[in-house]
Each structure stands twice: as structure tokens, then as C-alpha cells.
Design a protein around this motif. Structure first.
Motif, PDB file in Angstrom:
ATOM      1  N   LEU A 142       3.729   7.516   0.329  1.00 21.35           N
ATOM      2  CA  LEU A 142       4.901   7.077   1.103  1.00 21.35           C
ATOM      3  C   LEU A 142       6.053   6.713   0.195  1.00 21.35           C
ATOM      4  O   LEU A 142       7.222   6.971   0.517  1.00 21.35           O
ATOM      5  CB  LEU A 142       4.508   5.893   1.980  1.00 21.35           C
ATOM      6  CG  LEU A 142       3.360   6.141   2.982  1.00 21.35           C
ATOM      7  CD1 LEU A 142       3.109   4.875   3.811  1.00 21.35           C
ATOM      8  CD2 LEU A 142       3.681   7.310   3.900  1.00 21.35           C
ATOM      9  N   SER A 143       5.746   6.121  -0.942  1.00 21.53           N
ATOM     10  CA  SER A 143       6.817   5.709  -1.853  1.00 21.53           C
ATOM     11  C   SER A 143       7.501   6.918  -2.473  1.00 21.53           C
ATOM     12  O   SER A 143       8.722   6.911  -2.686  1.00 21.53           O
ATOM     13  CB  SER A 143       6.256   4.796  -2.942  1.00 21.53           C
ATOM     14  OG  SER A 143       5.243   5.494  -3.671  1.00 21.53           O
ATOM     15  N   SER A 144       6.722   7.955  -2.803  1.00 23.58           N
ATOM     16  CA  SER A 144       7.342   9.151  -3.389  1.00 23.58           C
ATOM     17  C   SER A 144       8.230   9.878  -2.398  1.00 23.58           C
ATOM     18  O   SER A 144       9.161  10.569  -2.798  1.00 23.58           O
ATOM     19  CB  SER A 144       6.252  10.089  -3.908  1.00 23.58           C
ATOM     20  OG  SER A 144       5.434  10.556  -2.836  1.00 23.58           O
ATOM     21  N   LEU A 145       7.957   9.712  -1.115  1.00 26.14           N
ATOM     22  CA  LEU A 145       8.799  10.337  -0.073  1.00 26.14           C
ATOM     23  C   LEU A 145      10.003   9.484   0.273  1.00 26.14           C
ATOM     24  O   LEU A 145      10.867   9.931   1.042  1.00 26.14           O
ATOM     25  CB  LEU A 145       7.966  10.608   1.179  1.00 26.14           C
ATOM     26  CG  LEU A 145       6.858  11.655   1.043  1.00 26.14           C
ATOM     27  CD1 LEU A 145       6.028  11.710   2.315  1.00 26.14           C
ATOM     28  CD2 LEU A 145       7.434  13.024   0.738  1.00 26.14           C
ATOM     29  N   SER A 150       0.812  -1.218   0.000  1.00 24.62           N
ATOM     30  CA  SER A 150       0.000   0.000   0.000  1.00 24.62           C
ATOM     31  C   SER A 150       0.850   1.275   0.000  1.00 24.62           C
ATOM     32  O   SER A 150       0.333   2.366   0.174  1.00 24.62           O
ATOM     33  CB  SER A 150      -0.924   0.015   1.225  1.00 24.62           C
ATOM     34  OG  SER A 150      -0.156   0.001   2.421  1.00 24.62           O
ATOM     35  N   GLU A 151       2.161   1.156  -0.195  1.00 22.99           N
ATOM     36  CA  GLU A 151       3.023   2.338  -0.184  1.00 22.99           C
ATOM     37  C   GLU A 151       2.724   3.272  -1.351  1.00 22.99           C
ATOM     38  O   GLU A 151       2.913   4.490  -1.267  1.00 22.99           O
ATOM     39  CB  GLU A 151       4.505   1.928  -0.236  1.00 22.99           C
ATOM     40  CG  GLU A 151       4.968   1.125   0.965  1.00 22.99           C
ATOM     41  CD  GLU A 151       4.740  -0.374   0.749  1.00 22.99           C
ATOM     42  OE1 GLU A 151       4.052  -0.716  -0.243  1.00 22.99           O
ATOM     43  OE2 GLU A 151       5.226  -1.164   1.555  1.00 22.99           O
ATOM     44  N   GLU A 152       2.241   2.709  -2.460  1.00 25.14           N
ATOM     45  CA  GLU A 152       1.980   3.526  -3.633  1.00 25.14           C
ATOM     46  C   GLU A 152       0.701   4.349  -3.511  1.00 25.14           C
ATOM     47  O   GLU A 152       0.548   5.366  -4.178  1.00 25.14           O
ATOM     48  CB  GLU A 152       1.894   2.632  -4.876  1.00 25.14           C
ATOM     49  CG  GLU A 152       3.169   1.865  -5.196  1.00 25.14           C
ATOM     50  CD  GLU A 152       4.296   2.785  -5.637  1.00 25.14           C
ATOM     51  OE1 GLU A 152       3.984   3.924  -6.071  1.00 25.14           O
ATOM     52  OE2 GLU A 152       5.475   2.394  -5.542  1.00 25.14           O
ATOM     53  N   SER A 153      -0.255   3.915  -2.677  1.00 27.12           N
ATOM     54  CA  SER A 153      -1.547   4.595  -2.575  1.00 27.12           C
ATOM     55  C   SER A 153      -1.763   5.326  -1.254  1.00 27.12           C
ATOM     56  O   SER A 153      -2.633   6.190  -1.153  1.00 27.12           O
ATOM     57  CB  SER A 153      -2.683   3.582  -2.778  1.00 27.12           C
ATOM     58  OG  SER A 153      -2.605   2.548  -1.798  1.00 27.12           O
TER      59      SER A 153
END
Length: 483
Positions: free
Chosen positions: A72-75, A37-40
Motif C-alpha cells: 500500500l505504501s509503494s502505491l 501495516s502499510e509497508e507489509s
């Protein structure tokens, strides 16, 4: 999807990753994020259950995150990443001082160098009240935040030339007829219009210069106020005190200021009359100007500074006090510190008497007190006599209550219009009255009144050759005077 826990589970027992969050109080929270769920999942979504301040600062490592709507993934958040939430800082003393400066900037200070910060004095006194002790440095800081009131030796003007014709008419207007046929004495006020001029300090005739004469005496010049006209605003006569509300910004006052500007005059002061025997009942060192009079005069100086947008020229203002019973008149100027204190609303100006109570302490003779002697606010000013160029006659040309032209004045002007066909001097001589011109400004269009003032100004200054009232202006005058 999101689970907050205070335990420290190992990644082998749970699917997903765990993020550490350090709160503003220093405590640590661990948030478990479901695997995949890191992408959403956004950062704001995982921080919402913690109920933190919206103005708090969010950091990921050493990087400050301004947009928490990112995923979260973009960070770049991984298992074990540390998120720090810093609450907003409380307002510092510097910020409080800057806020005071902003509030202070909204106030007009006639003399910025004399403006004081009473908030610092209040804080210092509160400290003295709680601890009971203050150092010499603290006492010096408190005194630096208070006004030091002491006699001022001189003002911007050396002397004032008062029009004796206007003064005589002003005193006669203080006599009010009553039903008992016994006249009473009332208190009134008026504005003084004139010019600020430069002349020698020594008025004695200049001696003939020789080769041995010194040139330093030629450099001794001063500024003086010469009153050319006196204008009484429509006011309510009272035997107790004058009507200060008549000096408020109204249409009559604006007309007087506009006509004065067309005639090349400026507001140089004001005069008021008093009916009580204040000089006899008080002590020997008392003066006829009391606390309420100082407040009214200072308010006029402040308004003049704002109107001219010039503090130096606006401070050239005199206050004349006349005994309505005898006609004895004294001239004063107000001290700089008294004008600044009125701008800071140190007292309301409604108290009757020589002494007034200030809202904050002041320093008089090295002591802190809240009792101000109005004598300390005055600067003695020499007064000489002259005849003003726009003084008019000793009798009233306008009504004392309304300021309109009297029936007698209308008849005199109509007679001057008829006589002007053969002698144009009679009309311009009759119009050389400031009060008549202000009253005509309410009847004529602004352009015609301005042209009329221009002609009267040339006539008064001696440019009489070729100065005549045009026919169109005569017809307008005859129309308004006949109605």
C-alpha cells in the motif's frame, strides 16, 4: 488486521486508515487497515475478501494498477484513497465479427469475393421472428449475406479436346461381366490429364491478309483444355453410382499426379458415367450432371487450387458426363458460385437427384429458397475430338480393380525390350501410355521412373533422334516385368 465495514467511522475513533473501494456494480465498500501495516500489506490481500473477477481492472485514482502484489505504501495509498474495480467488458459486436472472420479465415475460399457471412443473415432473421417487422434496409442486408445463384454465361475455358481413344476404353470398362454371362453396365469415373493451351476463338482457316485487312481478329484468343491421357483410379464398380471415395487422397492418386508432373501434364478435369436415363425421365431442360456430381467436381477443383496454390489456374477444370449405355458425352464447367457454396458446405453432396437442399437460403430469381437446381451450377462447354499423346491403346493395359500391369502388358513390354536391341522405337512406343507409367512407378524407384518419363516425354514431342533407354534402366524394367 483487515476489517470490511459499510459504516463511515472517523479517523479519531479508530487507529489506522480507511480505504474506499468502488465495485463493478456501483456499490461502495470501506476497508480499514491497521496502523503501521502499510509497508507489509499488499493491495491483492485487502481486495481478496471482495471476490472480484481476476480479469477485472484495478485503478487508484486515474492510474491503472497491473501488479496488485505491491504494498500500500509503494502505491501511495493514504487515508480516504479511492480504489475502483472495473469488471471485464463483454464481447462487443465488433469482437464477435472479428471472431467470425478468424473462423472464416480457417476455411479455404475458392472465390473470396463470393464468400458470404451467414451469421448476419441468421441474426437478421431472428430479429424478424421476434419483432415481426423488417425495414427495407434490413431486407437488403439479409439478401447481401445470401448467395445469388444465376446462370453463368461462360467459364475460364472455351472448349475441351477429348481423347477419343481414352473415351472408347472408358466406356468399354463400364461393361462388367456377371455370373449369368449377361454383362451389366456399371458407373465409373476417371481423371483427365492434359494441358491448358491458348488458341484462336475462330478455328476457321485464316484468310490471306491484305492491306485492307483488320488486325483486331488476330487478338481473339481463348484458352482450351486438351486431354492427353485418362486415368481410372482403383474403384468399386456399381450399377447405381460411381465410387467417389476413390478420388480421395491416396497413394495411387499421388502416383498419378507425380507422373503427370514429370510428363508436363496437369489435371484438367474428370469424367463419370451414369447408367440411369436421367436425361429422358426428367424435364426437357435437365442436364446429366446432378447435385452429387456438382459436389464431387467442386471438391476436386478446390483441391487443385490448394495443390497449385493458384485459384485462377485451379479453376480451369471440366466435368464430362457419359451415358454408359450409348457413350454419348457432354462437357460442362462449374459456376463460380457453386464452387464457393461447396467450400462453405452448403450441402453434403449425398443427395441423389437434380435438386438439392441447401443448409442456408439462397436467392434464385429474386426469391429466397433452399432448393437448388443443379442446372444453374453448370456452364455449357464445347467438346471436340483428338487423340491424346499418352492415351495408349483402346484395350486395357492395367487391371481395372488394382491398377497393376496386366499379364498381357508385361509380355508385350518384355517383347519390346528384346526387340529394342535392333529397333529402339518399339520400346518407347509401348511406354507412351500414361497408365503403364503410373503402374511402373509402383515397381521402380522414383529416380528411375522420373528418368523414364523424361525419355518418353522427349519421344512423344518428336525428339526421337538420339532418344534411347539406357542399359541400366532396361535391366530394371526386365527385372520388375519378369517377377
Amino acid at each position: 488486521l483487515i476489517q470490511t465495514t459499510a459504516t463511515n467511522p472517523s479517523p479519531s475513533n479508530h487507529n489506522g486508515m480507511i480505504l474506499r473501494v468502488r465495485l463493478g456494480d456501483g456499490s461502495m465498500q470501506r476497508i480499514q487497515v491497521k496502523e503501521g501495516s502499510e509497508e507489509s500489506t499488499t493491495l491483492s490481500k485487502i481486495l481478496s475478501p471482495l471476490s472480484q473477477d481476476d480479469k477485472a481492472t484495478v485503478q487508484v485514482g486515474t492510474k491503472t494498477i497491473k501488479d496488485t502484489s505491491q504494498t500500500l505504501s509503494s502505491l501511495g495509498l493514504k487515508h480516504g484513497s479511492l480504489i475502483t474495480i472495473t469488471p471485464p467488458r463483454p464481447a462487443s459486436k465488433t469482437a464477435q465479427a472479428s471472431r467470425f472472420k478468424i473462423e472464416k479465415s480457417n476455411r479455404f475460399d475458392p472465390f473470396p469475393d463470393l464468400a458470404r457471412d451467414y451469421q448476419m443473415a441468421i441474426r437478421r432473421k431472428a430479429q424478424r421472428g421476434t419483432t415481426g417487422k423488417m425495414s427495407y434496409g434490413d431486407l437488403a442486408h439479409v439478401q447481401s449475406a445470401l448467395h445469388v445463384v444465376e446462370p453463368q454465361p461462360e467459364g475460364p475455358l472455351k472448349r475441351v479436346y477429348m481423347c477419343r481413344v481414352s473415351a472408347e476404353r472408358f466406356q468399354s470398362n463400364c461393361i462388367v461381366a456377371t455370373k449369368n454371362k449377361k454383362p451389366s453396365i456399371a458407373s465409373r469415373l476417371a481423371l483427365l490429364f492434359g494441358s491448358i493451351q491458348r488458341e484462336r476463338v475462330d478455328l476457321k482457316p485464316v484468310k490471306a491478309r491484305t492491306s485492307l485487312s483488320s488486325t483486331t481478329s488476330d487478338q481473339d484468343y481463348c484458352q482450351v483444355a486438351k486431354v492427353q491421357a485418362l486415368w481410372e483410379p482403383p474403384q468399386v464398380a456399381s450399377t447405381k453410382h460411381y465410387d467417389a471415395k476413390s478420388l480421395l487422397d491416396n497413394s495411387a492418386l499421388q502416383r498419378a499426379l507425380t507422373v503427370a508432373d514429370w510428363l508436363g501434364l496437369t489435371l484438367v478435369g474428370w469424367i463419370f458415367s451414369y447408367t440411369d436415363s436421367r436425361s429422358e425421365e426428367e424435364e426437357e431442360d435437365s442436364l446429366p450432371v446432378w447435385g452429387r456430381d456438382v459436389h464431387v467436381g467442386a471438391c476436386q477443383i478446390i483441391e487443385k487450387m490448394k495443390r497449385l496454390d493458384d485459384r485462377q489456374e485451379g479453376a480451369k477444370f471440366v466435368t464430362l458426363a457419359m451415358d454408359a449405355n450409348t457413350g454419348a458425352t457432354e462437357a460442362f464447367q462449374l459456376s463460380d458460385v457453386s464452387i464457393q457454396m461447396v467450400a462453405e458446405k452448403m450441402w453434403e453432396g449425398t443427395e441423389q437427384g437434380r435438386f438439392v437442399t441447401t443448409q442456408h437460403d439462397i436467392i434464385v430469381d429474386g426469391k429466397e429458397t433452399n432448393q437448388l437446381d443443379s442446372v444453374l451450377c453448370l456452364v455449357n462447354t464445347a467438346m471436340l475430338s483428338q487423340v491424346g499423346s499418352y492415351a495408349g491403346k483402346t484395350t486395357n493395359s492395367v487391371s481395372k480393380k488394382s491398377g497393376n500391369l496386366s499379364a498381357k502388358t508385361k509380355k508385350a513390354l518384355l517383347a519390346a525390350l528384346d526387340k529394342d536391341r535392333s529397333d529402339h522405337c518399339s520400346l518407347l512406343n509401348a511406354l507412351s501410355d500414361f497408365n503403364i507409367l503410373v503402374a511402373l512407378d509402383a515397381l521402380l524407384p522414383a529416380e528411375e521412373t522420373k528418368e523414364l518419363c523424361r525419355l518418353v516425354k522427349k519421344w512423344v514431342r518428336g525428339q526421337k533422334h538420339g532418344t534411347q533407354v539406357p542399359k541400366t534402366l532396361k535391366l530394371s524394367l526386365q527385372s520388375v516385368l519378369s517377377s
